[in-house]
Motif scaffolding. Structure first.
Motif, PDB file in Angstrom:
ATOM      1  N   VAL A 174     -14.508  61.181  21.486  1.00 56.44           N
ATOM      2  CA  VAL A 174     -14.645  59.693  21.579  1.00 56.44           C
ATOM      3  C   VAL A 174     -13.779  59.051  20.644  1.00 56.44           C
ATOM      4  O   VAL A 174     -13.408  59.208  19.503  1.00 56.44           O
ATOM      5  CB  VAL A 174     -16.160  59.434  20.981  1.00 56.44           C
ATOM      6  N   THR A 175     -13.231  57.869  21.064  1.00 51.93           N
ATOM      7  CA  THR A 175     -12.565  56.716  20.652  1.00 51.93           C
ATOM      8  C   THR A 175     -13.586  55.569  20.531  1.00 51.93           C
ATOM      9  O   THR A 175     -14.260  55.416  21.156  1.00 51.93           O
ATOM     10  CB  THR A 175     -11.239  56.386  21.384  1.00 51.93           C
ATOM     11  N   ALA A 176     -13.268  54.870  19.013  1.00 52.38           N
ATOM     12  CA  ALA A 176     -14.260  53.670  19.068  1.00 52.38           C
ATOM     13  C   ALA A 176     -13.597  52.546  18.671  1.00 52.38           C
ATOM     14  O   ALA A 176     -13.087  52.493  17.370  1.00 52.38           O
ATOM     15  CB  ALA A 176     -15.254  54.150  17.921  1.00 52.38           C
ATOM     16  N   GLY A 177     -13.101  51.775  19.405  1.00 55.66           N
ATOM     17  CA  GLY A 177     -12.563  50.476  18.933  1.00 55.66           C
ATOM     18  C   GLY A 177     -13.643  49.310  19.414  1.00 55.66           C
ATOM     19  O   GLY A 177     -14.071  48.918  20.419  1.00 55.66           O
ATOM     20  N   VAL A 178     -14.532  49.121  18.440  1.00 51.00           N
ATOM     21  CA  VAL A 178     -15.500  48.294  18.503  1.00 51.00           C
ATOM     22  C   VAL A 178     -15.470  46.662  17.885  1.00 51.00           C
ATOM     23  O   VAL A 178     -16.755  46.194  17.678  1.00 51.00           O
ATOM     24  CB  VAL A 178     -16.837  49.104  17.811  1.00 51.00           C
ATOM     25  N   ASP A 179     -14.275  46.336  17.799  1.00 51.79           N
ATOM     26  CA  ASP A 179     -14.136  44.929  17.566  1.00 51.79           C
ATOM     27  C   ASP A 179     -14.750  43.873  18.406  1.00 51.79           C
ATOM     28  O   ASP A 179     -15.390  42.857  18.064  1.00 51.79           O
ATOM     29  CB  ASP A 179     -12.700  44.767  17.199  1.00 51.79           C
ATOM     30  N   VAL A 180     -14.809  44.178  19.718  1.00 57.12           N
ATOM     31  CA  VAL A 180     -15.425  43.462  20.685  1.00 57.12           C
ATOM     32  C   VAL A 180     -16.467  44.118  21.256  1.00 57.12           C
ATOM     33  O   VAL A 180     -16.214  45.100  21.795  1.00 57.12           O
ATOM     34  CB  VAL A 180     -14.326  43.104  21.842  1.00 57.12           C
ATOM     35  N   ARG A 181     -17.647  43.774  20.917  1.00 62.17           N
ATOM     36  CA  ARG A 181     -18.849  44.360  21.495  1.00 62.17           C
ATOM     37  C   ARG A 181     -19.843  43.719  22.200  1.00 62.17           C
ATOM     38  O   ARG A 181     -19.848  42.281  21.741  1.00 62.17           O
ATOM     39  CB  ARG A 181     -19.342  45.529  20.339  1.00 62.17           C
ATOM     40  N   ASN A 218     -14.340  55.064  24.511  1.00 66.74           N
ATOM     41  CA  ASN A 218     -13.758  56.147  25.667  1.00 66.74           C
ATOM     42  C   ASN A 218     -14.530  57.269  25.181  1.00 66.74           C
ATOM     43  O   ASN A 218     -14.707  57.616  23.922  1.00 66.74           O
ATOM     44  CB  ASN A 218     -12.343  56.520  25.755  1.00 66.74           C
ATOM     45  N   VAL A 219     -15.427  57.974  25.863  1.00 69.68           N
ATOM     46  CA  VAL A 219     -16.048  58.989  25.810  1.00 69.68           C
ATOM     47  C   VAL A 219     -15.599  60.047  26.913  1.00 69.68           C
ATOM     48  O   VAL A 219     -15.742  59.883  28.185  1.00 69.68           O
ATOM     49  CB  VAL A 219     -17.628  58.882  26.161  1.00 69.68           C
ATOM     50  N   ASP A 271     -25.352  46.059  16.922  1.00 70.61           N
ATOM     51  CA  ASP A 271     -26.187  45.207  17.775  1.00 70.61           C
ATOM     52  C   ASP A 271     -25.648  45.232  19.167  1.00 70.61           C
ATOM     53  O   ASP A 271     -25.085  44.181  19.628  1.00 70.61           O
ATOM     54  CB  ASP A 271     -26.608  44.141  17.238  1.00 70.61           C
ATOM     55  N   CYS A 272     -25.462  46.693  19.759  1.00 68.74           N
ATOM     56  CA  CYS A 272     -24.716  46.331  21.085  1.00 68.74           C
ATOM     57  C   CYS A 272     -25.002  47.684  22.095  1.00 68.74           C
ATOM     58  O   CYS A 272     -25.487  48.621  21.363  1.00 68.74           O
ATOM     59  CB  CYS A 272     -23.239  46.335  20.876  1.00 68.74           C
ATOM     60  N   SER A 273     -24.781  47.512  23.337  1.00 69.03           N
ATOM     61  CA  SER A 273     -24.742  48.677  24.088  1.00 69.03           C
ATOM     62  C   SER A 273     -23.148  49.388  24.200  1.00 69.03           C
ATOM     63  O   SER A 273     -23.012  50.359  24.922  1.00 69.03           O
ATOM     64  CB  SER A 273     -25.172  48.472  25.517  1.00 69.03           C
ATOM     65  N   GLY A 274     -22.329  48.493  23.679  1.00 74.59           N
ATOM     66  CA  GLY A 274     -20.828  49.179  23.726  1.00 74.59           C
ATOM     67  C   GLY A 274     -19.745  48.003  23.754  1.00 74.59           C
ATOM     68  O   GLY A 274     -20.162  46.919  23.305  1.00 74.59           O
ATOM     69  N   THR A 275     -18.728  48.233  24.507  1.00 74.78           N
ATOM     70  CA  THR A 275     -17.749  47.000  24.669  1.00 74.78           C
ATOM     71  C   THR A 275     -17.490  46.757  26.252  1.00 74.78           C
ATOM     72  O   THR A 275     -18.105  47.558  27.252  1.00 74.78           O
ATOM     73  CB  THR A 275     -16.308  47.416  24.018  1.00 74.78           C
ATOM     74  N   PRO A 276     -16.872  45.786  26.658  1.00 72.56           N
ATOM     75  CA  PRO A 276     -16.552  45.155  27.706  1.00 72.56           C
ATOM     76  C   PRO A 276     -16.018  46.335  28.788  1.00 72.56           C
ATOM     77  O   PRO A 276     -15.933  46.183  30.083  1.00 72.56           O
ATOM     78  CB  PRO A 276     -16.003  43.983  27.874  1.00 72.56           C
ATOM     79  N   THR A 277     -15.215  47.276  28.124  1.00 74.48           N
ATOM     80  CA  THR A 277     -14.279  48.109  28.850  1.00 74.48           C
ATOM     81  C   THR A 277     -14.393  49.754  28.524  1.00 74.48           C
ATOM     82  O   THR A 277     -13.522  50.328  28.614  1.00 74.48           O
ATOM     83  CB  THR A 277     -12.853  47.875  28.604  1.00 74.48           C
TER      84      THR A 277
END
Length: 155
Positions: free
Chosen positions: A36-43, A63-64, A98-104
């Motif tokens: 898993v990669t986690a770029g969570v700046d935009v979520r 990315n999973v 507080d999110c389900s993920g990011t737009p991409t």
């Protein structure tokens, strides 16, 4: 060409992003593995009211990539993507995001091949053998990747 330069040969999957994916994690559970990669700046939330596809989103992605050694039917592969996504969201919420993920976000499931005496599993939901293992591996890897990406209280 990118794979060849990296010394990778054979068939595979590549996930491309403009997001910073330096925060990553790997977890295993009973033969299932999650990367898993986690770029969570935009979520945000998947069903956010009032949003459309206007303009390009800022970079941010989770990315999973999940690998299971067992063969899965086509239906079980779809089920596995849903299971991985559920585990990702659970880990994000439990991590205080507080999110389900990011737009991409992207999810890729790699499974074994059926062969002589090796039947494909028909299910990969969270209560099936491989779905449960996959879910635990994804959950742990997302929590670890997010922890590296977002230091602060509760991490």
């Amino acid at each position: 060409a990118l794979a060849a330069r990296a010394g990778v040969r054979g068939p595979g999957v590549g996930l491309m992003t403009a997001a910073d994916v330096s925060a990553y994690a790997h977890a295993r559970d009973g033969g299932a593995e999650a990367f898993v990669t986690a770029g969570v700046d935009v979520r945000g939330w998947a069903a956010r009211p009032g949003e459309g596809a206007a303009g390009a989103p800022d970079p941010g992605t989770i990315n999973v990539v999940v690998a299971v050694p067992a063969a899965l039917t086509d239906a079980a592969l779809v089920n596995a993507v849903a299971t991985a996504t559920e585990a990702k969201v659970q880990a994000l919420v439990e991590s205080g995001l507080d999110c389900s993920g990011t737009p991409t976000d992207a999810v890729c499931v790699v499974a074994g091949s059926p062969g002589p005496g090796r039947e494909a599993h028909a299910f990969a939901g969270p209560r099936s053998l491989w779905g449960a293992r996959l879910a635990r591996a994804v959950h742990r890897a997302v929590r670890d990747a997010v922890r590296h990406e977002t230091p602060g209280p509760g991490y």
